[in-house]
Enzyme design. Structure first.
Site, PDB file in Angstrom:
ATOM      1  N   GLY A 590       0.815  -1.211   0.000  1.00 53.14           N
ATOM      2  CA  GLY A 590       0.000   0.000   0.000  1.00 53.14           C
ATOM      3  C   GLY A 590       0.843   1.252   0.000  1.00 53.14           C
ATOM      4  O   GLY A 590       2.067   1.204   0.137  1.00 53.14           O
ATOM      5  N   GLY A 592       0.550   5.908   0.602  1.00 52.60           N
ATOM      6  CA  GLY A 592      -0.216   7.082   1.005  1.00 52.60           C
ATOM      7  C   GLY A 592       0.653   8.304   0.907  1.00 52.60           C
ATOM      8  O   GLY A 592       1.759   8.266   0.362  1.00 52.60           O
ATOM      9  N   TYR A 594       2.347   9.719   3.134  1.00 52.47           N
ATOM     10  CA  TYR A 594       3.587   9.554   3.894  1.00 52.47           C
ATOM     11  C   TYR A 594       4.632   8.811   3.077  1.00 52.47           C
ATOM     12  O   TYR A 594       5.823   9.137   3.104  1.00 52.47           O
ATOM     13  CB  TYR A 594       3.284   8.783   5.185  1.00 52.47           C
ATOM     14  CG  TYR A 594       4.502   8.532   6.052  1.00 52.47           C
ATOM     15  CD1 TYR A 594       4.863   9.431   7.036  1.00 52.47           C
ATOM     16  CD2 TYR A 594       5.279   7.391   5.882  1.00 52.47           C
ATOM     17  CE1 TYR A 594       5.964   9.213   7.835  1.00 52.47           C
ATOM     18  CE2 TYR A 594       6.389   7.157   6.676  1.00 52.47           C
ATOM     19  CZ  TYR A 594       6.726   8.068   7.653  1.00 52.47           C
ATOM     20  OH  TYR A 594       7.817   7.844   8.435  1.00 52.47           O
ATOM     21  N   GLY A 595       4.216   7.798   2.367  1.00 52.36           N
ATOM     22  CA  GLY A 595       5.139   6.980   1.592  1.00 52.36           C
ATOM     23  C   GLY A 595       4.531   5.628   1.284  1.00 52.36           C
ATOM     24  O   GLY A 595       3.327   5.519   1.088  1.00 52.36           O
ATOM     25  N   LYS A 596       5.355   4.589   1.254  1.00 55.74           N
ATOM     26  CA  LYS A 596       4.891   3.247   0.911  1.00 55.74           C
ATOM     27  C   LYS A 596       5.022   2.305   2.100  1.00 55.74           C
ATOM     28  O   LYS A 596       5.817   2.532   3.008  1.00 55.74           O
ATOM     29  CB  LYS A 596       5.691   2.707  -0.275  1.00 55.74           C
ATOM     30  CG  LYS A 596       5.447   3.467  -1.579  1.00 55.74           C
ATOM     31  CD  LYS A 596       6.186   2.817  -2.745  1.00 55.74           C
ATOM     32  CE  LYS A 596       5.869   3.525  -4.060  1.00 55.74           C
ATOM     33  NZ  LYS A 596       6.541   2.870  -5.213  1.00 55.74           N
ATOM     34  N   VAL A 597       4.198   1.245   2.073  1.00 55.27           N
ATOM     35  CA  VAL A 597       4.224   0.228   3.122  1.00 55.27           C
ATOM     36  C   VAL A 597       4.566  -1.116   2.481  1.00 55.27           C
ATOM     37  O   VAL A 597       3.996  -1.492   1.452  1.00 55.27           O
ATOM     38  CB  VAL A 597       2.868   0.134   3.847  1.00 55.27           C
ATOM     39  CG1 VAL A 597       2.944  -0.858   5.008  1.00 55.27           C
ATOM     40  CG2 VAL A 597       2.446   1.509   4.362  1.00 55.27           C
ATOM     41  N   ASP A 707      -5.762  11.953  17.570  1.00 60.44           N
ATOM     42  CA  ASP A 707      -6.236  11.698  16.204  1.00 60.44           C
ATOM     43  C   ASP A 707      -6.955  10.354  16.128  1.00 60.44           C
ATOM     44  O   ASP A 707      -6.690   9.543  15.236  1.00 60.44           O
ATOM     45  CB  ASP A 707      -5.064  11.743  15.219  1.00 60.44           C
ATOM     46  CG  ASP A 707      -5.529  11.951  13.777  1.00 60.44           C
ATOM     47  OD1 ASP A 707      -6.675  12.400  13.586  1.00 60.44           O
ATOM     48  OD2 ASP A 707      -4.756  11.661  12.860  1.00 60.44           O
TER      49      ASP A 707
END
Length: 900
Positions: A590, A592, A594-597, A707
């Site tokens: 995945g 987003g 922020y970056g990749k997972v 959050d």
């Protein structure tokens, strides 16, 4: 000799730097020309380099002036032809300066790159120059509230990129121009969404040719002119139309045009004092989006028949001062009907609510935030947070409102919150906003007094006032669309600017260098250079630490600089490459913002999830460090486990336990294809509550997550919920027990309104977010949909006297066919968590006990793990947005960070 040479070089360098201007010489000449004829200029308009010296309201690109924003500065004078020399100018905002007078120079047509022209509420006179049509990049043209006269320039038809055209509240006259094959006209503006021509002296007919099905218009305002003849039927072709105001003209029409009922997007229709006759067509009330129908001051007669097929948005029908003789009622629909001044009210008398004249004024004032009004000296005013200051004030004027009660405090509160959100997201130091004295102007527009109070100071500087004005001018501020229509802003003169002359250090250096000649001065300059170099070095070090909070964590030296983090180790980048097969696509799960997972496998076979920031990016670096430090010392089965991190080679990488079933947000939205019944949802709620209780009461020091949302609750193979993403979390020290004052961070929709308004963060802020999460669990609705908040929707729909509190239309259909034992108590708990005041909300430990009680009502043992498991997300297609460890795992859950 070498130090002396270096010193002399430094002297020469400083001299050259001071003498040489960065700004283009033509632009300097143009600004100096304006400076010579304008009064009340910003104090720092000094020197010969507007770009390099940071002149107030001037922004540059590649040494050319690209933006001028001087709204609400109290400027006086005229706009000279020299403005045309600023050929790279893209935005010109001189709005709300009523001392700017005289004609608009024809040379303004030379600003070919201009996209935004805001001259609203100045004192300009004379005709609008036809050269305005040369500005073919214009998107916003706001010339309203001046004293322009003459005709509307036909050349405006050349502005094919124009979105906003506002010429209202002037003295324009003559007919509306349309193209004829040789000259342009307004019918050519296919991309324009706003036609604002109200409050002028326009005459003649509205041409049929001006409207077509190709147009994108949403607001058409011709009110308060001298227009006559028929209303063009081509208006019915503009299916995007939302607001239509034709009031106070002299149209020659017998009744409401039939094509009006075909405008399916119409929300506000005003045709007041337009000579209308005949009956009000019943199909008008069935328009699905119609909210306000203003038809007063006409000759409409007969029976008012609302019918049964009424649009569910309709809130106000104003037919005052017509000839209505009968009314058959609203058929049970919640609609305000105003019939004062009709024959029916002479017969029935004032006992009927529709015969009572509407209140023209209201005493509404924004309530104070749990404090007593301060006694202020001089011209200062006590804000809603009880601080004495000089507010920036003005009037917000709304063309349309979607409610009829001028004392609607909920509407004004929503407006206040949206104003604060806009100011905070634009990083403006506004402490609070006050709204007061709502009133109807000309029986059509809502006027509302507005005051913005400065944060941590007595008054605003010129930059902030100009930026606030600019947000209103370019419509960056968007009021709640379900409550307020289009608006204008009229500022009051602000006489309390806090600015002081700038660049005093630079002038001191100029004086010293100018007097250089003696050895003593040279020695002084040497000392100055040394001090300057030392301060620059310290400044660079501070900037380095600020931009890289790991600067003191030296992984190459075993000197104890890395904190001893419990249960989390520092991985090398080579190790992570090995565990993920060099971050191969096969291991990618995945991505987003922020970056990749990536999924990885440790040598012992344990699966891990690696959240890797974009290469070289510093996005979220402080949040990254916060998450390491907090998660390394919290260990609970309902909190996602941090196994380690990597920060070498500019990498920002977090290594978590592998949680196979993604986020709760993805499960509720159907992305993960996992069905969760009522009992599983109760268990997820309990798990999350236990995790939060641990953070608030057992962690050392206690932690406020800040959050909590469905995107940050992860589900393992047994659907055990784990709280994740601690980037915005805040540890609370002993000295901060009770609350901590901090900048507002969180996700809109889940955010505690009390924290948002006061900046005082407590554990009860997490409780509010958790309450929203509980409502999301039973409805699967986003916290905010189509401008409506889930808390308000549930509160309005609740009827405790009925089964399931009469929430059938709101509950998730997936669970409606189940036996929802305990649901009413679950809703009661959720609503107690979202109480407006934090002191009225329960503690998370109390929430845990109540959920356990509810589970027992539902026949569950809260202390027994549910054996159910479900498929992992490995079967999803590559590249899908499914990645449980990303900050951006849900498009609908944007995080809000407001700096003060």
């Amino acid at each position: 000799m070498e130090p002396r040479i270096e010193l002399l070089c430094l002297v020469v360098f400083i001299q050259v730097y001071i003498i040489a201007a960065v700004t283009d010489s033509g632009d300097v000449a143009a600004l100096n020309s304006l400076k010579d004829i304008w009064r009340n200029l910003p104090l720092n308009w000094v020197g010969s380099d507007p770009c390099g010296d940071g002149w107030e309201g001037i922004q540059c690109m590649n040494s050319r002036v690209s933006l001028i924003t001087l709204g609400s500065m109290g400027l006086e004078g005229q706009l000279s032809d020299d403005i045309s020399s600023l050929t790279e100018l893209q935005t010109l905002d001189l709005s709300q300066n009523q001392g700017l007078t005289g004609p608009l120079p024809a040379s303004i047509g030379n600003l070919k790159k201009l996209t935004n022209l805001y001259l609203n509420r100045c004192g300009f006179t004379g005709p609008i120059p036809n050269t305005i049509g040369s500005l073919q990049r214009l998107v916003y043209l706001s010339l309203n509230s001046n004293k322009f006269s003459g005709q509307i320039p036909p050349s405006i038809g050349h502005l094919s990129e124009l979105n906003w055209l506002d010429l209202s509240d002037n003295q324009l006259e003559g007919s509306i121009p349309v193209s004829d094959g040789t000259t342009p006209g307004l019918d050519m503006l296919a991309n324009t969404q706003h036609f604002h021509f109200g409050k002028n002296k326009l005459t003649g007919e509205i041409p049929e040719q001006i409207f077509s099905s190709k147009m994108s218009l949403i607001h058409v305002l011709f009110d308060d002119n001298e227009l006559s003849g028929p209303i063009p039927s081509t208006l019915g072709l503009v299916q995007s139309l939302q607001v239509l105001d034709l009031s106070n003209n002299h149209f020659d029409i017998s009744g409401i045009p039939t094509w009006v009922s075909s405008l399916s997007s119409l929300a506000i229709l005003r045709m007041e004092s337009t000579q209308l006759q005949g009956h009000v067509p019943v199909d008008l009330f069935s328009l699905p989006d119609l909210q306000i129908l203003g038809l007063k001051g006409n000759k409409l007669n007969g029976t008012l028949n609302i019918g049964t097929n009424v649009g569910n948005q309709l809130s106000l029908v104003d037919l005052q001062n017509n000839d209505i003789t009968e009314f058959n009622g609203t058929g049970g629909h919640n609609i305000e009907i105003e019939l004062t001044g009709n024959p029916i009210c002479q017969e029935t008398g004032p006992t009927e609510t529709y015969c009572e004249p509407p209140q023209s004024t209201s005493l509404f004032n924004t309530p104070r935030s749990y404090c007593s009004s301060a006694k202020c000296s001089s011209d200062q005013v006590s804000s809603t947070t009880c601080k004495c200051a000089y507010p920036y004030t003005g009037t917000l004027i709304f063309i349309g409102i979607f409610f009829s009660d001028l004392g609607n405090s909920a509407a004004y509160k929503a407006l206040q919150e949206s104003l604060m959100l806009c100011f905070q997201s634009n990083q403006l130091p506004v402490d609070s906003v006050s709204l007061s004295n709502p009133r109807m102007e000309s029986s059509t527009f809502l006027s509302l007094n507005f005051s913005a109070f400065p944060y941590d100071r007595a008054s605003f500087n010129r930059t902030v006032v100009s930026r606030i004005t600019f947000l209103f001018s370019n419509r960056s501020f968007k009021p709640p669309p379900s409550l307020f229509g289009p608006y204008f802003f009229e500022s009051d003169e602000y006489n309390y600017f806090s600015d002081e002359p700038k660049d005093t250090k630079k002038s001191t250096i100029v004086i010293i260098i100018g007097a250089a000649g003696g050895g003593s001065v040279l020695l002084l300059l040497s000392l100055l250079a040394g001090v300057y170099a030392f301060r620059q070095k310290k400044k660079a070090e501070r900037a380095s630490i600020k931009s890289d909070p790991f600067a003191r964590w030296n992984v190459m030296k075993n000197n104890g600089s890395i904190p001893q983090l419990k249960g989390a180790r520092c991985f090398s980048f080579e190790e992570l490459k090995k565990y993920t097969n060099n971050f191969s696509e096969a291991n990618y799960i995945g991505s987003g913002g922020y970056g990749k997972v990536y999924k990885g496998t440790l040598p012992n076979g344990k699966l891990i999830a690696i959240k890797r920031a974009q290469q070289g990016s510093k996005q979220g670096v402080l949040e990254f460090k916060t998450e390491i430090e907090l998660l390394s010392r919290v260990h609970h089965k309902n909190i996602v486990g941090l196994l380690g991190f990597c920060f070498e080679r500019h990498e920002q990488t977090l290594i978590y336990e592998y949680v196979p079933n993604g986020s709760l947000n993805e499960t509720l939205s159907g992305m993960s294809r996992i069905r969760v019944d009522w009992t599983k949802r109760l268990k997820i709620a309990l798990d999350t509550a236990r995790g939060l209780t641990y953070l608030h009461e057992l962690a050392n020091p206690p932690i406020i997550h800040r959050d909590i949302k469905s995107a940050n609750i992860l589900l393992d193979q047994h659907l055990t919920a784990k709280v994740a993403d601690f980037g915005l979390s805040k540890p609370i020290s002993d000295s901060e027990k009770g609350h901590v004052t901090t900048q507002v961070k969180g996700t809109m929709g889940y955010m505690d309104p009390e924290y948002y308004m006061t900046h005082q963060l407590t554990e009860k802020s997490d409780v509010y977010s958790f309450g929203v999460l509980l409502l999301e669990l039973i409805t699967t609705r986003k916290p905010i949909e189509r401008g409506k908040h889930i808390v308000k929707e549930v509160r309005m729909a609740m009827d405790k006297a009925k089964d399931l509190y009469s929430l059938h239309q709101i509950l998730d259909p997936v669970i409606l066919d189940e036996s929802l034992k305990g649901l009413e108590k679950f809703v009661d708990l959720a609503m107690s968590c979202v109480e407006e005041s934090g002191v009225d909300r329960p503690k998370m430990s109390e929430v845990v006990k109540e959920i356990e009680n509810i589970m027992q009502i539902a026949g569950m043992n809260p202390n027994v793990e549910t054996p159910t498991s479900s498929s992992s997300y490995e079967g999803l297609s590559k590249g899908s947005p499914f990645h449980p460890f990303s900050n951006e795992s849900s498009a609908n859950s944007s995080t809000f960070v407001a700096s003060n």
